[in-house]
Design a protein around this motif. Structure first.
Motif, mmCIF file in Angstrom:
data_model
loop_
_atom_site.group_PDB
_atom_site.id
_atom_site.type_symbol
_atom_site.label_atom_id
_atom_site.label_comp_id
_atom_site.label_asym_id
_atom_site.label_seq_id
_atom_site.Cartn_x
_atom_site.Cartn_y
_atom_site.Cartn_z
ATOM 1 N N ILE A 25 0.766 -1.118 -0.026
ATOM 2 C CA ILE A 25 -0.204 -0.001 -0.198
ATOM 3 C C ILE A 25 0.724 1.317 -0.111
ATOM 4 N N GLU A 26 -0.032 2.413 -0.491
ATOM 5 C CA GLU A 26 0.852 3.553 -0.297
ATOM 6 C C GLU A 26 0.537 4.585 0.965
ATOM 7 N N ASN A 27 1.471 4.623 2.048
ATOM 8 C CA ASN A 27 1.274 4.984 3.414
ATOM 9 C C ASN A 27 0.517 6.406 3.297
ATOM 10 N N ARG A 28 0.965 7.210 2.059
ATOM 11 C CA ARG A 28 0.482 8.492 1.984
ATOM 12 C C ARG A 28 -1.010 8.817 2.041
ATOM 13 N N THR A 29 -1.657 7.787 1.572
ATOM 14 C CA THR A 29 -3.232 7.662 1.679
ATOM 15 C C THR A 29 -3.836 7.829 2.887
ATOM 16 N N ILE A 30 -3.134 6.901 3.640
ATOM 17 C CA ILE A 30 -3.579 6.929 5.260
ATOM 18 C C ILE A 30 -3.250 8.146 6.147
ATOM 19 N N SER A 31 -2.066 8.701 5.617
ATOM 20 C CA SER A 31 -1.592 10.034 6.269
ATOM 21 C C SER A 31 -2.541 11.072 5.910
ATOM 22 N N ALA A 32 -3.025 11.274 4.591
ATOM 23 C CA ALA A 32 -3.991 11.938 4.154
ATOM 24 C C ALA A 32 -5.114 12.003 4.900
ATOM 25 N N TRP A 33 -5.908 10.381 5.089
ATOM 26 C CA TRP A 33 -6.905 10.443 5.870
ATOM 27 C C TRP A 33 -6.904 10.818 7.240
ATOM 28 N N VAL A 34 -5.789 10.688 8.019
ATOM 29 C CA VAL A 34 -5.689 11.358 9.334
ATOM 30 C C VAL A 34 -5.740 12.743 9.384
ATOM 31 N N ARG A 35 -4.970 13.443 8.395
ATOM 32 C CA ARG A 35 -5.091 14.781 8.256
ATOM 33 C C ARG A 35 -6.567 15.343 8.193
ATOM 34 N N ALA A 36 -7.346 14.554 7.126
ATOM 35 C CA ALA A 36 -8.706 15.221 6.893
ATOM 36 C C ALA A 36 -9.717 14.843 7.957
ATOM 37 N N ASN A 37 -9.226 13.868 8.868
ATOM 38 C CA ASN A 37 -10.058 13.733 10.127
ATOM 39 C C ASN A 37 -9.801 14.357 11.324
ATOM 40 N N GLY A 38 -9.184 15.673 11.046
ATOM 41 C CA GLY A 38 -8.903 16.683 12.183
ATOM 42 C C GLY A 38 -7.755 16.492 12.812
ATOM 43 N N PHE A 39 -6.648 15.876 12.319
ATOM 44 C CA PHE A 39 -5.192 15.642 13.039
ATOM 45 C C PHE A 39 -4.169 16.335 12.580
ATOM 46 N N GLN A 40 -4.410 16.971 11.528
ATOM 47 C CA GLN A 40 -3.184 17.679 10.691
ATOM 48 C C GLN A 40 -2.408 18.378 11.531
ATOM 49 N N ASP A 41 -2.819 19.087 12.400
ATOM 50 C CA ASP A 41 -1.629 20.067 13.471
ATOM 51 C C ASP A 41 -1.589 19.257 14.700
ATOM 52 N N LEU A 42 -2.145 17.967 15.048
ATOM 53 C CA LEU A 42 -1.931 17.189 16.131
ATOM 54 C C LEU A 42 -1.106 15.862 16.048
ATOM 55 N N GLN A 43 -1.521 15.172 14.942
ATOM 56 C CA GLN A 43 -0.815 13.962 15.361
ATOM 57 C C GLN A 43 -0.504 13.478 13.655
ATOM 58 N N THR A 44 0.549 12.849 13.292
ATOM 59 C CA THR A 44 0.995 12.208 12.034
ATOM 60 C C THR A 44 1.437 10.942 12.229
ATOM 61 N N LEU A 45 1.611 9.843 11.245
ATOM 62 C CA LEU A 45 1.874 8.429 11.177
ATOM 63 C C LEU A 45 3.304 8.535 11.892
ATOM 64 N N HIS A 46 4.136 9.529 11.383
ATOM 65 C CA HIS A 46 5.542 9.508 11.669
ATOM 66 C C HIS A 46 5.675 10.124 13.036
ATOM 67 N N GLY A 47 4.766 10.856 13.542
ATOM 68 C CA GLY A 47 4.846 11.642 14.761
ATOM 69 C C GLY A 47 4.567 10.508 15.943
ATOM 70 N N LEU A 48 4.097 9.078 15.472
ATOM 71 C CA LEU A 48 3.843 8.181 16.416
ATOM 72 C C LEU A 48 4.858 7.913 17.091
ATOM 73 N N ARG A 49 5.967 7.957 16.394
ATOM 74 C CA ARG A 49 7.443 7.631 17.162
ATOM 75 C C ARG A 49 7.911 8.614 18.259
ATOM 76 N N ALA A 50 7.404 10.018 18.038
ATOM 77 C CA ALA A 50 7.582 10.770 19.065
ATOM 78 C C ALA A 50 6.733 10.654 19.967
ATOM 79 N N SER A 51 5.383 10.146 19.814
ATOM 80 C CA SER A 51 4.430 9.987 20.945
ATOM 81 C C SER A 51 5.058 8.853 21.884
ATOM 82 N N ALA A 52 5.434 7.809 20.971
ATOM 83 C CA ALA A 52 5.878 6.435 21.851
ATOM 84 C C ALA A 52 7.220 6.801 22.608
ATOM 85 N N LYS A 53 7.939 7.605 22.079
ATOM 86 C CA LYS A 53 9.416 7.889 22.767
ATOM 87 C C LYS A 53 9.060 8.777 24.040
#
Length: 404
Positions: free
Chosen positions: A315-343
């Protein structure tokens, strides 16, 4: 010109009907017509054409002498500016009709119809507008106050989450921007309210590092259905927080790279493939194994997150990233940002050794002598950490579900 003596309340009260209607004059165009009822009138000459006309001001005692005089003075002030009182009154009435017709629901529908959104973003916008319409649908946009919006946000935050409340406020602001551009309102009260969501540091990918807010994101992606995402993409999104690897690496997870005996996923990150070629070992928690097996059993292909439409096979993970942004998390959480959240949460809340966390992130960790640790270093501790992390995420999700 004869002098007109102003009326008194007593004169008006004792005035009785006669065979024919008659008038009592108060001066400056104001008179009271006495018949079976007592009606106030204002007589004036229309601006420019100077044609005499008369307009009704209402009946006594519903309109008192004081009220009638106030209306007369208001209309004479308009005439001094060459404004016809009757035309002015009709214009105000029409404006009020227009205001009442331009409800939030109607204006929101017009705004949405003019947006060139993708299907996913369209569904997201419709979802947040439904939250807003539950409270604002029949209220004219010109009558919406900042207090109304604050009340909505507080209610949505209490029933759902502060993240969703923030997204709802954003959509309200966009609809009111649309109304402002069409002169339906004078100011956008939503833009006067400060954001309540957590801001991310400049230069970093947005990431929620507060457990409470992060739990709201987890609960959101663990709904029974995620409209706009395929089953494969939903599984990817649910697995991502458990493993917190780079999104591109997770998208390329290959079944042959999984050791089902040791419950480990071994692969060489693209970021280090050319430089060191060192493999990353990702211990798989019970929760991660369950999601991976569910996904493989769904399609039976080589890649866990396969795509029959892409030549790469995954799959193309950018599709999922776009979905996350479109559902209100654009300035809050990204897929790559999960690494910072976990750390952050692993080190500050669960208090795991930063060395374990850094190695699990695929970073080079050196000992006191400056020598990089072997990839298998601390593997037992890291395995325990990944299971504890998965259990902690499940606990956060369960608490959020209990609130619903």
């Amino acid at each position: 010109m004869r002098t007109i003596k102003p009326l008194t309340n007593k004169q008006i009260e004792i005035a009785k009907p006669k065979d024919k209607p008659y008038r009592l004059y108060d001066g400056a165009g104001l008179s009271l017509c006495v018949s079976s009822k007592k009606t106030w009138h204002f007589s004036y000459a229309k601006p420019y054409i100077k044609k005499r006309t008369m307009m009704s001001l209402g009946t006594y005692p519903q309109i008192s002498l004081v009220d009638a005089r106030a209306l007369r003075d208001e209309y004479n002030a308009l005439l001094a500016k060459n404004i016809d009182p009757q035309e002015h009154k009709r214009m105000l009435a029409q404006n009020e009709v227009n205001v009442l017709q331009n409800t939030f629901a109607r204006v929101g529908e017009k705004w949405l119809s003019q947006q060139n959104y993708s299907r996913i973003t369209q569904q997201s916008a419709e979802r947040y507008l439904r939250y807003a319409n539950a409270y604002l649908a029949q209220i004219p946009v010109a009558k919406i106050t900042s207090h109304d919006i604050l009340t909505i946000c507080e209610t949505v935050a209490e029933k759902h989450s502060s993240l969703i409340a923030s997204c709802v406020k954003t959509k309200i602001a966009q609809v009111l921007d649309f109304a402002l551009g069409r002169r339906l309102i004078d100011t956008n009260v939503a833009r006067q309210l400060t954001n309540t969501h957590q801001a991310h540091q400049k230069g970093n990918r947005p990431a929620l590092t507060d457990s409470q807010q992060f739990s709201q994101f987890l609960r959101f992606i663990h709904q029974d259905s995620l409209p706009g995402l395929s089953f494969i993409n939903q599984q990817f999104l649910k697995l991502a927080p458990y493993l917190f690897v780079r999104p591109g690496e997770l998208a390329q997870m290959h079944c042959d790279d999984i050791d089902w005996q040791l419950n480990q996923w071994r692969f060489t990150p693209s970021k280090t493939k050319k430089s060191t070629g060192v493999q990353l070992i990702v211990p798989l928690s019970r929760q991660a194994i369950k999601i991976i097996k569910e996904t493989i059993s769904y399609h039976g292909q080589d890649y866990v997150f396969c795509s029959v439409r892409r030549k790469e096979g995954y799959i193309e993970n950018r599709t999922i990233s776009a979905w996350v942004r479109a559902n209100g998390f654009q300035d809050l959480q990204t897929l790559h940002g999960l690494r910072a959240s976990a750390k952050t949460i692993l080190e500050e809340v669960l208090e795991f050794d930063p060395r374990y966390v850094e190695m699990q992130l695929g970073h080079v960790v050196k000992d006191a002598n400056g020598t990089a640790y072997n990839r298998t270093k601390f593997i037992k501790r890291r395995t325990e950490m990944m299971q504890a992390w998965a259990d902690y995420l499940d606990e956060l999700i369960a608490k959020q579900k209990a609130k619903a």
